[in-house]
Scaffold this motif. Structure first.
Motif, PDB file in Angstrom:
ATOM      1  N   UNK A 100       0.836  -1.198   0.019  1.00  0.00           N
ATOM      2  CA  UNK A 100      -0.033  -0.125  -0.070  1.00  0.00           C
ATOM      3  C   UNK A 100       0.660   1.181  -0.018  1.00  0.00           C
ATOM      4  N   UNK A 101       0.416   2.073  -0.427  1.00  0.00           N
ATOM      5  CA  UNK A 101       1.032   3.545  -0.476  1.00  0.00           C
ATOM      6  C   UNK A 101       1.066   4.211   1.109  1.00  0.00           C
ATOM      7  N   UNK A 102       2.067   4.441   1.438  1.00  0.00           N
ATOM      8  CA  UNK A 102       2.120   4.647   2.776  1.00  0.00           C
ATOM      9  C   UNK A 102       1.895   6.025   3.057  1.00  0.00           C
ATOM     10  N   UNK A 103       1.681   6.981   2.072  1.00  0.00           N
ATOM     11  CA  UNK A 103       1.214   8.383   2.260  1.00  0.00           C
ATOM     12  C   UNK A 103      -0.315   8.388   2.359  1.00  0.00           C
ATOM     13  N   UNK A 104      -0.745   7.429   1.872  1.00  0.00           N
ATOM     14  CA  UNK A 104      -2.571   7.227   1.935  1.00  0.00           C
ATOM     15  C   UNK A 104      -3.032   6.573   3.092  1.00  0.00           C
ATOM     16  N   UNK A 105      -2.324   5.415   3.252  1.00  0.00           N
ATOM     17  CA  UNK A 105      -2.777   4.438   4.169  1.00  0.00           C
ATOM     18  C   UNK A 105      -2.084   4.481   5.682  1.00  0.00           C
ATOM     19  N   UNK A 106      -2.921   4.253   6.672  1.00  0.00           N
ATOM     20  CA  UNK A 106      -2.480   4.545   8.007  1.00  0.00           C
ATOM     21  C   UNK A 106      -3.065   3.891   8.857  1.00  0.00           C
ATOM     22  N   UNK A 107      -2.859   3.371  10.003  1.00  0.00           N
ATOM     23  CA  UNK A 107      -3.709   2.536  10.977  1.00  0.00           C
ATOM     24  C   UNK A 107      -2.781   2.010  12.043  1.00  0.00           C
ATOM     25  N   UNK A 108      -3.540   1.213  12.749  1.00  0.00           N
ATOM     26  CA  UNK A 108      -2.864   0.735  14.082  1.00  0.00           C
ATOM     27  C   UNK A 108      -2.866  -0.794  13.846  1.00  0.00           C
ATOM     28  N   UNK A 109      -1.996  -1.304  14.913  1.00  0.00           N
ATOM     29  CA  UNK A 109      -1.760  -3.101  15.108  1.00  0.00           C
ATOM     30  C   UNK A 109      -1.843  -3.048  16.525  1.00  0.00           C
ATOM     31  N   UNK A 110      -2.019  -4.273  17.220  1.00  0.00           N
ATOM     32  CA  UNK A 110      -1.711  -4.458  18.552  1.00  0.00           C
ATOM     33  C   UNK A 110      -1.622  -5.987  18.611  1.00  0.00           C
ATOM     34  N   UNK A 111      -0.823  -6.250  19.471  1.00  0.00           N
ATOM     35  CA  UNK A 111      -0.577  -8.001  19.842  1.00  0.00           C
ATOM     36  C   UNK A 111      -0.674  -8.397  21.201  1.00  0.00           C
ATOM     37  N   UNK A 112      -1.767  -9.056  21.574  1.00  0.00           N
ATOM     38  CA  UNK A 112      -2.122  -9.290  23.072  1.00  0.00           C
ATOM     39  C   UNK A 112      -1.596 -10.604  23.220  1.00  0.00           C
ATOM     40  N   UNK A 113      -1.310 -10.971  24.819  1.00  0.00           N
ATOM     41  CA  UNK A 113      -1.278 -12.339  25.215  1.00  0.00           C
ATOM     42  C   UNK A 113      -2.507 -12.809  25.730  1.00  0.00           C
ATOM     43  N   UNK A 114      -2.846 -13.899  24.954  1.00  0.00           N
ATOM     44  CA  UNK A 114      -4.181 -14.551  25.405  1.00  0.00           C
ATOM     45  C   UNK A 114      -4.030 -15.122  26.731  1.00  0.00           C
ATOM     46  N   UNK A 115      -2.759 -15.707  27.276  1.00  0.00           N
ATOM     47  CA  UNK A 115      -2.619 -16.259  28.581  1.00  0.00           C
ATOM     48  C   UNK A 115      -2.658 -15.362  29.458  1.00  0.00           C
ATOM     49  N   UNK A 116      -2.295 -14.080  29.353  1.00  0.00           N
ATOM     50  CA  UNK A 116      -2.325 -12.958  30.279  1.00  0.00           C
ATOM     51  C   UNK A 116      -3.607 -12.573  30.684  1.00  0.00           C
ATOM     52  N   UNK A 117      -4.524 -12.217  29.540  1.00  0.00           N
ATOM     53  CA  UNK A 117      -6.029 -11.909  29.541  1.00  0.00           C
ATOM     54  C   UNK A 117      -6.499 -12.842  30.345  1.00  0.00           C
ATOM     55  N   UNK A 118      -6.282 -14.177  29.953  1.00  0.00           N
ATOM     56  CA  UNK A 118      -6.941 -15.418  30.872  1.00  0.00           C
ATOM     57  C   UNK A 118      -6.699 -15.307  32.174  1.00  0.00           C
ATOM     58  N   UNK A 119      -5.504 -15.242  32.484  1.00  0.00           N
ATOM     59  CA  UNK A 119      -4.898 -15.341  33.896  1.00  0.00           C
ATOM     60  C   UNK A 119      -5.680 -14.012  34.790  1.00  0.00           C
ATOM     61  N   UNK A 120      -5.707 -12.841  34.046  1.00  0.00           N
ATOM     62  CA  UNK A 120      -6.077 -11.691  34.683  1.00  0.00           C
ATOM     63  C   UNK A 120      -7.707 -12.136  34.894  1.00  0.00           C
ATOM     64  N   UNK A 121      -8.519 -12.623  33.899  1.00  0.00           N
ATOM     65  CA  UNK A 121      -9.988 -12.603  34.083  1.00  0.00           C
ATOM     66  C   UNK A 121     -10.270 -13.818  35.042  1.00  0.00           C
ATOM     67  N   UNK A 122      -9.658 -14.808  35.188  1.00  0.00           N
ATOM     68  CA  UNK A 122      -9.816 -15.700  36.085  1.00  0.00           C
ATOM     69  C   UNK A 122      -9.154 -15.840  37.455  1.00  0.00           C
ATOM     70  N   UNK A 123      -8.008 -14.866  37.629  1.00  0.00           N
ATOM     71  CA  UNK A 123      -7.008 -14.973  38.834  1.00  0.00           C
ATOM     72  C   UNK A 123      -6.292 -16.321  38.884  1.00  0.00           C
ATOM     73  N   UNK A 124      -5.650 -16.614  37.797  1.00  0.00           N
ATOM     74  CA  UNK A 124      -4.898 -17.549  37.758  1.00  0.00           C
ATOM     75  C   UNK A 124      -3.393 -17.064  37.899  1.00  0.00           C
TER      76      UNK A 124
END
Ligand code: PHE
Length: 347
Positions: free
Chosen positions: A305-329
């Motif tokens: 893509x043309x970097x002058x016209x396209x822009x946006x975000x990316x993220x990368x999340x740890x599913x283990x971390x999300x799960x540990x926090x949600x269930x208190x593991x």
């Protein structure tokens, strides 16, 4: 003539102590058989005088009838005892609980995976998956990782002994970020003849691998990558989308979310996203959940893509971390030990 009563008494006694049909039939033969005691007595009648024979005959016949009746009664008793025994032996306890097949359950990490998918689908993200054996180019080079970046070292990355058909080194992907490039290139290719490439909006959950193993790191782990590229997707969109995601994931409106400046070669600016719960055992503690940022123009160019016209975000999340926090593991290794006492709590 011999007295009949002792014979009758003996017959009764022998029948009574016959335990089964075979013993009983043997006993019968001893009294009523061809050379049985009573048969012998009947035969001896012939030697008597006619007057005597009549009364003696009546006596013997009466005795025979009593013995036969006793025999019939005993036969019936033995038969019904046998039936009772079989019934008792083959008895079915209908009150016994049935043996069920154990029901499988969904692994807590897969629960989180599904939950993440549902939340992002609801706001228009596509869900994709990609190869766990990746080329060096997609995993590192296309993401702006310099040749001498430490992540490329054997200490951090599992390399595969064979190369791909272009002689490219192969490795186990160390993050889901290579899928940013694969998905975007596939997307750009698909809309090659269109007047305009429509927005890219995708999440990619999947397994990743690093040479790392302790209470908070596993050599195999899960990430979910997110990518939203259009003509005007800003860091503010990242903050809005991700904060909303976290509140929905943790079902809590009073989560604090912090974007802390950081560095990744493939985003600029880059941030690490931390959360803090306002209540519960982790109250007030900042916990890192994700890497994120505005996609670097060099990476946008690798998308095709043309970097002058396209822009946006990316993220990368740890599913283990999300799960540990949600269930208190508190120990990540619990996810991979296969201990049913742990797993059953989530099924
Ligand atoms: N791939 C990075 C990691 O594994 C996380 C990340 C993804 C950072 C997307 C920025 C953008 O640490």
């Amino acid at each position: 003539m011999q007295d009949v009563e002792p014979i009758v008494a003996r017959a009764f006694a022998e029948f009574a102590c016959s335990a089964d049909a075979a013993q009983l039939e043997n006993a019968k033969a001893r009294f009523l058989g061809k050379s049985g005691e009573l048969t012998a007595l009947l035969k001896s009648l012939a030697a008597l005088a006619p007057a005597e024979r009549k009364s003696a005959g009546a006596l013997v016949n009466a005795a025979k009838e009593r013995i036969e009746a006793a025999l019939a009664a005993r036969r019936e008793a033995i038969a019904s005892a046998g039936l009772e025994a079989r019934l008792a032996e083959e008895a079915l306890d209908v009150t016994l609980p049935g043996r069920r097949r154990g029901r499988g359950g969904i692994h807590p990490l897969i629960r989180s995976w599904q939950r993440v998918e549902a939340i992002f689908r609801s706001i228009g993200f596509d869900v994709a998956d990609g190869p766990e054996i990746e080329t060096d180019w997609y995993n590192f080079t296309a993401l702006n990782n310099p040749e001498n970046h430490p992540a490329r070292s054997m200490q951090d990355t599992f390399y595969v002994d064979v190369s791909d058909e272009h002689g490219q080194p192969l490795l186990l992907r160390t993050h889901t970020s290579p899928m940013q490039v694969r998905y975007a290139r596939m997307w750009v290719e698909r809309f090659r003849d269109a007047a305009q490439v429509p927005p890219i909006k995708v999440i990619v959950p999947g397994r990743c691998y690093r040479v790392d193993s302790d209470a908070t790191h596993s050599p195999m782990f899960h990430q979910v990558e997110g990518l939203w590229i259009d003509e005007n997707i800003s860091f503010a969109d990242l903050k809005g989308v991700y904060t909303d995601f976290l509140r929905r994931f943790f079902e809590s409106d009073d989560l604090a979310v912090r974007f802390r400046p950081s560095f990744f070669p493939f985003t600029e600016p880059s941030a690490e996203i931390d959360v803090a719960f306002q209540s519960g055992p982790l109250e007030g503690k900042w916990l890192e959940i994700s890497g994120a940022g505005q996609v670097h123009p060099d990476v946008v160019r690798n998308f095709g893509l043309d970097a002058e016209h396209y822009i946006g975000f990316a993220f990368g999340s740890g599913i283990e971390r999300l799960t540990m926090l949600r269930y208190g593991i508190n120990d990540l290794r619990l996810f991979f030990d296969g201990d049913l006492r742990f797993l059953k709590q989530f099924s």
